[in-house]
Design an enzyme around this catalytic site. Structure first.
Site, PDB file in Angstrom:
ATOM      1  N   MET A  97       1.264 -11.135   7.232  1.00 51.57           N
ATOM      2  CA  MET A  97       1.058 -10.434   5.961  1.00 51.57           C
ATOM      3  C   MET A  97       2.065 -10.924   4.928  1.00 51.57           C
ATOM      4  SD  MET A  97      -0.337  -6.669   6.871  1.00 51.57           S
ATOM      5  CE  MET A  97       1.231  -5.899   7.200  1.00 51.57           C
ATOM      6  N   HIS A 152       9.814 -14.282   7.292  1.00 54.74           N
ATOM      7  CA  HIS A 152      11.211 -14.303   7.741  1.00 54.74           C
ATOM      8  C   HIS A 152      11.301 -15.201   8.969  1.00 54.74           C
ATOM      9  CE1 HIS A 152       9.593 -11.573  10.710  1.00 54.74           C
ATOM     10  NE2 HIS A 152       9.266 -10.699   9.766  1.00 54.74           N
ATOM     11  N   GLY A 179      11.432 -14.553  12.037  1.00 55.63           N
ATOM     12  CA  GLY A 179      10.537 -14.173  13.136  1.00 55.63           C
ATOM     13  C   GLY A 179       9.185 -14.859  12.989  1.00 55.63           C
ATOM     14  N   HIS A 180       8.649 -14.852  11.768  1.00 54.44           N
ATOM     15  CA  HIS A 180       7.389 -15.560  11.504  1.00 54.44           C
ATOM     16  C   HIS A 180       7.567 -17.067  11.757  1.00 54.44           C
ATOM     17  CE1 HIS A 180       6.731 -12.076   8.534  1.00 54.44           C
ATOM     18  NE2 HIS A 180       5.724 -11.979   9.364  1.00 54.44           N
ATOM     19  N   SER A 228       9.342  -7.740   7.857  1.00 58.31           N
ATOM     20  CA  SER A 228       9.148  -7.793   6.399  1.00 58.31           C
ATOM     21  C   SER A 228       9.629  -6.505   5.751  1.00 58.31           C
ATOM     22  CB  SER A 228       7.671  -7.996   6.076  1.00 58.31           C
ATOM     23  OG  SER A 228       7.213  -9.178   6.679  1.00 58.31           O
TER      24      SER A 228
HETATM   25  P1  AMP Z   1       3.325  -9.319  10.017  1.00 56.89           P
HETATM   26  O1  AMP Z   1       3.487 -10.242   8.865  1.00 56.89           O
HETATM   27  O2  AMP Z   1       4.359  -8.234  10.066  1.00 56.89           O
HETATM   28  O3  AMP Z   1       1.909  -8.821  10.177  1.00 56.89           O
HETATM   29  O4  AMP Z   1       3.615 -10.200  11.320  1.00 56.89           O
HETATM   30  C1  AMP Z   1       2.884 -11.368  11.557  1.00 56.89           C
HETATM   31  C2  AMP Z   1       3.181 -11.841  12.960  1.00 56.89           C
HETATM   32  O5  AMP Z   1       4.582 -12.100  13.083  1.00 56.89           O
HETATM   33  C3  AMP Z   1       2.834 -10.800  14.044  1.00 56.89           C
HETATM   34  O6  AMP Z   1       2.265 -11.462  15.166  1.00 56.89           O
HETATM   35  C4  AMP Z   1       4.176 -10.201  14.360  1.00 56.89           C
HETATM   36  O7  AMP Z   1       4.269  -9.675  15.661  1.00 56.89           O
HETATM   37  C5  AMP Z   1       5.079 -11.420  14.206  1.00 56.89           C
HETATM   38  N1  AMP Z   1       6.467 -11.008  13.981  1.00 56.89           N
HETATM   39  C6  AMP Z   1       6.929 -10.196  13.012  1.00 56.89           C
HETATM   40  N2  AMP Z   1       8.253  -9.991  13.170  1.00 56.89           N
HETATM   41  C7  AMP Z   1       8.621 -10.681  14.274  1.00 56.89           C
HETATM   42  C8  AMP Z   1       9.848 -10.862  14.961  1.00 56.89           C
HETATM   43  N3  AMP Z   1      10.978 -10.263  14.571  1.00 56.89           N
HETATM   44  N4  AMP Z   1       9.848 -11.637  16.076  1.00 56.89           N
HETATM   45  C9  AMP Z   1       8.709 -12.239  16.500  1.00 56.89           C
HETATM   46  N5  AMP Z   1       7.525 -12.098  15.892  1.00 56.89           N
HETATM   47  C10 AMP Z   1       7.472 -11.342  14.790  1.00 56.89           C
END
Ligand code: AMP
Length: 279
Positions: free
Chosen positions: A27, A31, A33-34, A186
């Site tokens: 989304m 960061h 993690g992404h 995020s």
């Molecule tokens: P989001 O943008 O929050 O929908 O996350 C997109 C993808 O990144 C999802 O598969 C999340 O699980 C993964 N994600 C978000 N934060 C982390 C993190 N700290 N460590 C690993 N994967 C992450």
């Protein structure tokens, strides 16, 4: 850098590829993690496509959809710097051309989706499954990368892929943390400086509970202790539970393949985290 904004162009690109394609759905407000997921994807597939779309269907009426950080230019720069050259950035008109009220949705199994975050976020995981199904049909990747940060989401999507016989391999990426243990998210940008100082206590509490969840441990008293610790630090916990990592059902005695899960509000920010029990 190629930024696809419609289905025809992403499909045309996809059809021109020789090797396997990995999709990393996000989304945005990217960061580390992404970016770790993007790097993992690049080790498994010749081509990596990152999607950036803030999916309205997975937000409840009183949640932060309107305020969710949208930072597309910065995200594109970060992806470019990380060596990712292809992005799918659809808009609401493309994803939900008839609106969102009266459309086909993908309903995940109750046992996985009504527990943990699903208990306080009705419809959230149906929104996630629906948008991911659409993205998978639009892009047709061989591999789908999902982070263990959203562990319940990962389990639900794995089940959806199995139940609907989707032709994609789900590849989990390990949860990435800042140096002080706070899981990258995020939503961390919502934290004010004082909250940011307190926030790592969520991870610290889970690691402490996981370390102490030995075969003789009393899980009920560990839960009470952890809950009180979070409250004393200023969190408003939503749940704190030891669960079976496959079924996500709550456990009252330790077992192998268990995880501690927590969601807690700190001021206006809802944080989630999970830690595996080293049994
Ligand atoms: P989001 O943008 O929050 O929908 O996350 C997109 C993808 O990144 C999802 O598969 C999340 O699980 C993964 N994600 C978000 N934060 C982390 C993190 N700290 N460590 C690993 N994967 C992450």
């Amino acid at each position: 850098m190629a930024i696809f904004k419609d289905i025809a162009s992403v499909r045309q690109w996809r059809q021109s590829l020789r090797g396997p394609l990995a999709l990393v759905p996000t989304m945005g407000n990217l960061h580390d993690g992404h970016l770790a997921l993007v790097k993992l994807a690049a080790t498994r597939a010749e081509q990596v496509l990152v999607s950036i779309y803030v999916n309205p269907l997975q937000f409840g009426p009183r949640e932060d959809f309107a305020n969710y950080p949208r930072t597309l230019d910065r995200d594109l720069q970060r992806l470019h710097d990380a060596g990712c050259q292809t992005v799918f950035a659809p808009d609401d008109g493309l994803m939900y051309p008839r609106g969102r009220q009266d459309i086909s949705i993908v309903m995940p199994p109750r046992s996985l989706s009504k527990v943990l975050c699903g208990a306080s976020r009705p419809g959230h995981f149906a929104g996630v499954c629906t948008v991911l199904s659409k993205l998978l049909h639009m892009v047709a990747p061989e591999i789908l990368l999902l982070g263990e940060k959203d562990y319940q989401q990962l389990r639900i999507v794995q089940q959806m892929v199995a139940d609907l016989n989707l032709n994609v391999q789900v590849l989990p990426g390990p949860l990435q943390r800042e140096a002080d243990g706070l899981a990258y998210s995020s939503r961390n940008t919502y934290l004010n400086p004082a909250e940011r100082q307190v926030a790592p206590l969520l991870a610290q509490t889970l690691f402490d509970l996981a370390r102490r969840s030995t075969s003789a441990a009393n899980i009920a008293s560990l839960t009470t202790e952890g809950w009180e610790r979070l409250e004393q630090a200023g969190f408003l916990p939503d749940y704190l539970e030891l669960c079976d990592a496959q079924t996500l059902q709550a456990l009252d005695v330790p077992q192998p393949d268990a995880r501690w899960f927590a969601a807690a509000r700190l001021g206006q920010t809802r944080l989630i985290d999970n830690v595996i029990v080293p049994l």
